[in-house]
Design a protein around this motif. Structure first.
Motif, PDB file in Angstrom:
ATOM      1  N   PHE A  71       4.647  81.656  30.084  1.00 48.68           N
ATOM      2  CA  PHE A  71       5.660  82.180  31.307  1.00 48.68           C
ATOM      3  C   PHE A  71       6.926  82.212  29.950  1.00 48.68           C
ATOM      4  O   PHE A  71       7.525  81.285  28.927  1.00 48.68           O
ATOM      5  N   ILE A  72       7.165  83.703  29.772  1.00 46.04           N
ATOM      6  CA  ILE A  72       8.769  83.742  29.301  1.00 46.04           C
ATOM      7  C   ILE A  72       9.410  83.699  29.495  1.00 46.04           C
ATOM      8  O   ILE A  72       9.866  84.656  30.531  1.00 46.04           O
ATOM      9  N   ARG A  73      10.369  82.621  29.571  1.00 42.67           N
ATOM     10  CA  ARG A  73      11.889  82.531  30.784  1.00 42.67           C
ATOM     11  C   ARG A  73      12.660  83.262  30.330  1.00 42.67           C
ATOM     12  O   ARG A  73      13.341  83.774  31.010  1.00 42.67           O
ATOM     13  N   ASN A  74      12.624  83.497  28.784  1.00 38.64           N
ATOM     14  CA  ASN A  74      13.752  84.219  28.090  1.00 38.64           C
ATOM     15  C   ASN A  74      13.502  83.966  26.652  1.00 38.64           C
ATOM     16  O   ASN A  74      13.129  83.487  26.002  1.00 38.64           O
ATOM     17  N   GLY A  75      14.222  85.240  26.102  1.00 41.20           N
ATOM     18  CA  GLY A  75      13.668  85.154  25.057  1.00 41.20           C
ATOM     19  C   GLY A  75      13.040  86.571  24.624  1.00 41.20           C
ATOM     20  O   GLY A  75      12.996  87.478  25.382  1.00 41.20           O
ATOM     21  N   LYS A  76      12.561  86.980  23.305  1.00 39.42           N
ATOM     22  CA  LYS A  76      11.200  87.639  23.164  1.00 39.42           C
ATOM     23  C   LYS A  76      10.280  86.598  21.701  1.00 39.42           C
ATOM     24  O   LYS A  76      10.760  86.316  20.715  1.00 39.42           O
ATOM     25  N   VAL A  77       8.675  87.484  22.523  1.00 43.37           N
ATOM     26  CA  VAL A  77       7.874  86.941  21.158  1.00 43.37           C
ATOM     27  C   VAL A  77       6.733  87.837  21.275  1.00 43.37           C
ATOM     28  O   VAL A  77       6.679  88.839  21.415  1.00 43.37           O
ATOM     29  N   LEU A  94       6.296  90.495  24.149  1.00 44.29           N
ATOM     30  CA  LEU A  94       6.372  89.913  25.536  1.00 44.29           C
ATOM     31  C   LEU A  94       8.437  90.145  25.999  1.00 44.29           C
ATOM     32  O   LEU A  94       8.924  89.042  24.547  1.00 44.29           O
ATOM     33  N   GLY A  95       8.505  90.205  26.747  1.00 44.56           N
ATOM     34  CA  GLY A  95      10.325  89.779  26.930  1.00 44.56           C
ATOM     35  C   GLY A  95       9.694  89.002  27.961  1.00 44.56           C
ATOM     36  O   GLY A  95       9.733  88.698  28.459  1.00 44.56           O
ATOM     37  N   SER A  96      11.809  88.337  28.623  1.00 44.87           N
ATOM     38  CA  SER A  96      11.872  87.386  29.409  1.00 44.87           C
ATOM     39  C   SER A  96      11.348  88.082  30.597  1.00 44.87           C
ATOM     40  O   SER A  96      11.391  89.380  31.089  1.00 44.87           O
ATOM     41  N   GLY A  97      10.222  86.688  31.576  1.00 53.05           N
ATOM     42  CA  GLY A  97       9.568  87.167  32.481  1.00 53.05           C
ATOM     43  C   GLY A  97       8.167  88.028  32.259  1.00 53.05           C
ATOM     44  O   GLY A  97       8.016  87.978  33.688  1.00 53.05           O
ATOM     45  N   MET A 117      10.268  79.020  27.195  1.00 46.54           N
ATOM     46  CA  MET A 117       8.678  79.490  27.627  1.00 46.54           C
ATOM     47  C   MET A 117       8.050  77.905  28.065  1.00 46.54           C
ATOM     48  O   MET A 117       7.990  77.538  27.921  1.00 46.54           O
ATOM     49  N   ILE A 118       7.934  77.930  29.128  1.00 47.54           N
ATOM     50  CA  ILE A 118       6.398  77.519  29.748  1.00 47.54           C
ATOM     51  C   ILE A 118       5.321  77.997  29.378  1.00 47.54           C
ATOM     52  O   ILE A 118       4.342  78.961  29.323  1.00 47.54           O
TER      53      ILE A 118
END
Length: 138
Positions: A71-77, A94-97, A117-118
Motif C-alpha cells: 500500500f503506497i501511503r505516499n510517494g511514487k514507485v 504506482l503513486g500515493s494511495g 508504504m505498508i
C-alpha cells in the motif's frame, strides 16, 4: 496503463493486481480468486453499515509461494515484473494511495521519489529461504 483495476498477466499467469487510488464502487469486491493464499478486496460502505462481530477459525492452510500486498501511503514507485528467465517483462508506476498484490513471478521496486508504504505478506518469515535475489538478465 493506469486503469482503476490493472491486472498484470504474463504467459497466462497473474503476476499482480493493482487497485488505483481513484477506484470506487458501492459494496464489496474481491479481486482475487478463492484459491489465492492472500485475499484482496475493496469495501465501500455507508455510515451505519455493520460487519457482524466474528472470530476467524483455526484452519490449516498450505502456502507454497509468498504473495504480498504493498500500500503506497505516499510517494511514487516503479515496479518491474520479471519472468522465470529473470528478464523484465513489464513495468508499472504506482503513486500515493495505490495498492498492489504481488501474486507470482519476480519483481523489483524502485522509489522514484521519497515513499512511505505498508507491506503485508504471509508469515511466518522463512529467512533466506523466503526469496531468491538475482541480478537483472540482459
Amino acid at each position: 496503463m493506469n486503469e482503476a483495476v490493472d491486472r498484470v498477466v504474463h504467459e497466462n499467469r497473474l503476476l499482480a493486481i493493482i487497485i488505483r487510488s481513484d477506484y470506487s464502487r458501492e459494496g464489496i469486491e474481491f479481486f482475487t480468486p478463492n484459491d489465492f493464499s492472500q485475499q484482496l478486496a475493496y469495501m465501500n460502505r455507508p455510515a451505519g453499515y455493520t460487519i457482524s462481530p466474528h472470530i476467524h477459525n483455526s484452519v490449516l492452510r498450505e502456502v507454497f509461494y509468498t504473495q504480498e500486498v504493498l500500500f503506497i501511503r505516499n510517494g511514487k514507485v516503479k515496479i518491474n515484473f520479471f519472468g522465470n528467465d529473470r528478464k523484465c517483462i513489464e513495468t508499472r508506476i504506482l503513486g500515493s494511495g495505490d495498492v498492489i498484490l504481488l501474486a507470482s513471478g519476480g519483481h523489483g521496486v524502485e522509489m522514484l521519489e521519497p515513499t512511505e508504504m505498508i507491506e503485508v505478506k504471509q508469515g511466518p518469515f522463512a529467512g533466506e529461504m523466503d526469496k531468491t535475489r538475482f541480478e537483472v538478465a540482459e
